[in-house]
Scaffold this active site. Structure first.
Site, PDB file in Angstrom:
ATOM      1  N   TYR A  35       0.996  -1.183  -0.101  1.00 22.73           N
ATOM      2  CA  TYR A  35       0.064   0.041  -0.088  1.00 22.73           C
ATOM      3  C   TYR A  35       0.912   1.217   0.098  1.00 22.73           C
ATOM      4  O   TYR A  35       2.051   1.360   0.395  1.00 22.73           O
ATOM      5  CB  TYR A  35      -0.891  -0.016   0.943  1.00 22.73           C
ATOM      6  CG  TYR A  35      -0.238   0.737   2.268  1.00 22.73           C
ATOM      7  CD1 TYR A  35      -0.493   1.858   2.588  1.00 22.73           C
ATOM      8  CD2 TYR A  35       0.827   0.074   3.265  1.00 22.73           C
ATOM      9  CE1 TYR A  35      -0.004   2.577   3.891  1.00 22.73           C
ATOM     10  CE2 TYR A  35       1.262   0.412   4.515  1.00 22.73           C
ATOM     11  CZ  TYR A  35       0.986   1.897   4.584  1.00 22.73           C
ATOM     12  OH  TYR A  35       1.641   2.641   5.736  1.00 22.73           O
ATOM     13  N   PHE A  70      -1.601  -6.223   9.668  1.00 24.40           N
ATOM     14  CA  PHE A  70      -1.059  -6.405   8.403  1.00 24.40           C
ATOM     15  C   PHE A  70      -0.004  -7.119   8.099  1.00 24.40           C
ATOM     16  O   PHE A  70       1.065  -6.840   8.791  1.00 24.40           O
ATOM     17  CB  PHE A  70      -1.097  -4.818   8.091  1.00 24.40           C
ATOM     18  CG  PHE A  70      -0.418  -4.499   6.801  1.00 24.40           C
ATOM     19  CD1 PHE A  70      -0.968  -5.283   5.496  1.00 24.40           C
ATOM     20  CD2 PHE A  70       0.368  -3.464   6.429  1.00 24.40           C
ATOM     21  CE1 PHE A  70      -0.531  -4.982   4.451  1.00 24.40           C
ATOM     22  CE2 PHE A  70       0.710  -3.349   5.055  1.00 24.40           C
ATOM     23  CZ  PHE A  70       0.375  -4.055   3.904  1.00 24.40           C
ATOM     24  N   ASN A 127       2.415  -7.195   5.978  1.00 24.85           N
ATOM     25  CA  ASN A 127       3.595  -6.563   5.546  1.00 24.85           C
ATOM     26  C   ASN A 127       4.154  -5.937   6.899  1.00 24.85           C
ATOM     27  O   ASN A 127       5.259  -5.360   6.599  1.00 24.85           O
ATOM     28  CB  ASN A 127       3.376  -5.538   4.355  1.00 24.85           C
ATOM     29  CG  ASN A 127       3.347  -6.481   3.064  1.00 24.85           C
ATOM     30  OD1 ASN A 127       3.654  -7.436   2.910  1.00 24.85           O
ATOM     31  ND2 ASN A 127       3.389  -5.476   2.005  1.00 24.85           N
ATOM     32  N   TYR A 128       3.492  -5.722   7.859  1.00 28.14           N
ATOM     33  CA  TYR A 128       4.158  -5.268   8.963  1.00 28.14           C
ATOM     34  C   TYR A 128       4.308  -6.441   9.952  1.00 28.14           C
ATOM     35  O   TYR A 128       3.768  -6.496  11.293  1.00 28.14           O
ATOM     36  CB  TYR A 128       3.068  -4.274   9.814  1.00 28.14           C
ATOM     37  CG  TYR A 128       2.710  -2.927   9.137  1.00 28.14           C
ATOM     38  CD1 TYR A 128       3.712  -2.429   7.950  1.00 28.14           C
ATOM     39  CD2 TYR A 128       1.890  -1.900   9.784  1.00 28.14           C
ATOM     40  CE1 TYR A 128       3.522  -1.180   7.444  1.00 28.14           C
ATOM     41  CE2 TYR A 128       2.012  -0.657   9.013  1.00 28.14           C
ATOM     42  CZ  TYR A 128       2.519  -0.432   7.806  1.00 28.14           C
ATOM     43  OH  TYR A 128       2.335   0.934   7.400  1.00 28.14           O
ATOM     44  N   ARG A 129       5.072  -7.031   9.582  1.00 31.51           N
ATOM     45  CA  ARG A 129       5.370  -8.466  10.106  1.00 31.51           C
ATOM     46  C   ARG A 129       5.650  -8.433  11.702  1.00 31.51           C
ATOM     47  O   ARG A 129       6.476  -7.704  12.161  1.00 31.51           O
ATOM     48  CB  ARG A 129       6.382  -9.343   9.468  1.00 31.51           C
ATOM     49  CG  ARG A 129       6.559 -10.684   9.950  1.00 31.51           C
ATOM     50  CD  ARG A 129       5.417 -11.552   9.352  1.00 31.51           C
ATOM     51  NE  ARG A 129       5.661 -11.907   8.067  1.00 31.51           N
ATOM     52  CZ  ARG A 129       5.389 -12.903   7.266  1.00 31.51           C
ATOM     53  NH1 ARG A 129       4.168 -13.628   7.903  1.00 31.51           N
ATOM     54  NH2 ARG A 129       5.772 -13.129   6.095  1.00 31.51           N
TER      55      ARG A 129
END
Length: 574
Positions: free
Chosen positions: A191, A477, A479-481
């Site tokens: 994003y 989220f 991608n915000y591991r």
């Protein structure tokens, strides 16, 4: 209890020693020799194999490993290192790497840009190798058909630059950090500051190429709709090695507008009212406008020795300054926006502005990969579905000051995000979400005490926010591991453990991802600490069913022997 002869105990110890000796972990050198021999037989360009496989004894091993470590927490002497790093030039190199890693039963980690916050692409607690895609960086832009083919090792900065080279009125909706790698960013959702107008990166992927567990190269047609669905938001590393994505370009105006407005709680600037109004406006305003809100605890310039809260709006408007100033005057009066706050520029210059480059910077700066650069950091995420009240915000300000350094990034949704169904891609956080929270803390000095302190700060603030964020599940989220929200234990393929984090990342889409994973990778070869599990549970070490190597089973055998030995010892003494 009757007297026991020591003989059974001695025999048991002898048995354990013999079994464990027989499965002793091979040396890095033996893995290198076996892998190199295998890869030579499984790639089209045998002449360069020795140039793309780096053993620990290679003089450049450390520099190759460290180049794309973006979180300094995982660049220490105690951080587990891969036995090998493979840096493929060609597609057949990737195919060979998958085939050979599977044949010797060793875990394969896949790295594109290294920005995964928990180091999952280059750290493991079991023997592993890395396939580093940084040389897969070709980008082909077709302006006439408004598409681009982007290899997984390209960076977002390179993507933006190559589009700009061909067209001044096209762009692509993805992240604002130019050194992020395409493979992980796009397969995890992706994003950026155009998501309210054009959606996520995954909403603009029209084709892909992947190497599957059998070493086959598959495009959208070859992989089928299910797998194509899964790798657009479900994380490519659970299903194979992404080679490239074909993305749909979006049209951008010749002139866009950026602005930054700062408020401080200690200056009587109506900061709390400002944040209240941001919540009402940012997710609902014109979808050409993206207003990120940063909230940070900082030292007060008004009262020495005290901390205050600074609130900063950073915005991109896909249009001119006059229009956005008029719009904000009507919808967001506490912003106090005027034309002097605004800067009109081209879209590519806005990319540079958002990446904090100087105003005189030329677009070719986006080609700089800025390798070997990393700070220490911890990130977490949440979703907010109801506006936080004034009382709630005032409590948050106090908690932020109390906790220390951790701040928030609020990213507004709405617009296109509310128009796409929650099951169109694995990324489920669509309508009903006002904004996403990123918890963010950085520090510069190494040391376990500092790391524990700052990560604890982030966790404390995350805990405090529980009443204000989504629930059942508390969403996150991909991608915000964040490994705090759950992991799948070493050597395990537990659906139950996978569901703990999987439902938070994917909500109702998790079970569909599990079904697809089970169909395309039933032995769970492509795995990591938060990968999608299978339902089969068969041979979960990832080695082939026949002739599985001792390497992949070493730790499991050891645990089994210890467990069995313990049970036998217990039985002996009952």
């Amino acid at each position: 209890m009757e007297n026991l002869s020591p003989l059974p105990f001695v025999l048991l110890i002898f048995l354990l020693l013999n079994v464990t000796a027989s499965v002793a972990a091979p040396t890095a050198e033996s893995v290198y020799t076996s892998f190199l021999r295998c890869l030579t037989n499984n790639t089209k360009s045998q002449d360069h194999v020795s140039d793309i496989v780096f053993a620990q004894t290679n003089s450049t091993f450390s520099s190759v490993l460290q180049a794309y470590i973006r979180n300094a927490r995982f660049n220490t002497t105690s951080t587990p290192k891969p036995l090998l790093i493979v840096t493929p030039f060609e597609e057949s190199d990737v195919q060979g790497a998958v085939i050979c890693a599977k044949s010797i039963g060793i875990q394969l980690k896949i790295r594109s840009g290294g920005h995964d916050f928990e180091g999952i692409s280059y750290v493991s607690d079991q023997p592993f190798i890395i396939i580093d895609m940084f040389q897969f960086r070709n980008i082909t832009v077709d302006v006439q058909n408004e598409v681009a083919v982007v290899q997984a090792g390209a960076t977002l900065g390179e993507v933006y630059y190559r589009i700009w080279e061909k067209s001044k009125v096209h762009g692509f909706p993805a992240g604002v950090c130019p050194t992020v790698g395409v493979g992980g960013h796009l397969s995890g959702g992706g994003y950026g500051n155009m998501l309210r107008k054009h959606g996520l990166s995954v909403d603009n992927i029209v084709d892909a190429k992947i190497v599957d567990v059998k070493g086959r190269i598959l495009d959208k047609k070859g992989m089928g709709e299910d797998l194509f669905w899964a790798i657009r938001g479900g994380g490519g590393a659970s299903f194979g090695v992404i080679l490239s994505f074909t993305v749909k370009l979006v049209q951008v105006p010749k002139v866009v507008t950026v602005y930054r407005v700062v408020k401080s709680l200690d200056k009587n600037e109506n900061t709390t009212e400002f944040v209240l109004q941001w919540q009402q406006v940012a997710p609902h305003t014109d979808d050409r406008l993206f207003m990120r809100l940063l909230l940070q605890p900082v030292s007060s310039k008004v009262v020495k020795g005290q901390k205050t809260i600074r609130a900063t709006v950073i915005a991109l408007f896909l249009g001119g300054a006059d229009e956005v100033v008029t719009l904000m005057g009507k919808e967001f009066p506490t912003l106090g926006l005027n034309k002097e706050n605004c800067t009109e520029m081209s879209w590519i210059d806005s990319v540079l502005w958002w990446a904090n480059f100087d105003n005189t910077t030329k677009p070719d700066a986006l080609l700089d990969r800025n390798v070997n650069s990393a700070s220490f950091l911890k990130r977490k995420s949440d979703y907010v579905q109801k506006p936080i009240s004034k009382e709630g915000l005032e409590g948050i300000w106090k908690k932020m000051v109390e906790v220390g350094k951790t701040g928030f990034v609020f990213n507004p949704y709405g617009g296109k995000m509310s128009e796409v169904s929650s099951d169109a891609t694995p990324f489920p956080h669509r309508a009903g979400n006002l904004f996403k929270i990123q918890y963010s803390v950085n520090w510069e000095e190494p040391g376990i005490e500092l790391e524990n302190n700052f990560t604890r700060q982030a966790r404390m603030l995350y805990s405090y926010m529980t009443p204000f964020v989504s629930r059942n599940p508390r969403s996150a989220f991909l991608n915000y591991r964040d490994l705090d929200i759950g992991t799948n234990s070493f050597g395990n393929n537990s659906y139950e453990e996978g569901a703990v984090y999987g439902v938070k990342y994917f909500n109702d889409n998790f079970d569909r991802l599990v079904k697809i994973k089970t169909a395309v990778d039933p032995e769970n070869f492509f795995r990591n600490e938060q990968s999608i599990p299978t339902h089969t549970g068969l041979n979960t070490t990832g080695a082939s069913k026949s002739g599985a190597s001792e390497l992949s089973h070493f730790s499991l055998y050891w645990k089994l022997m210890v467990k069995v030995g313990g049970l036998l010892l217990l039985e002996l003494f009952i």
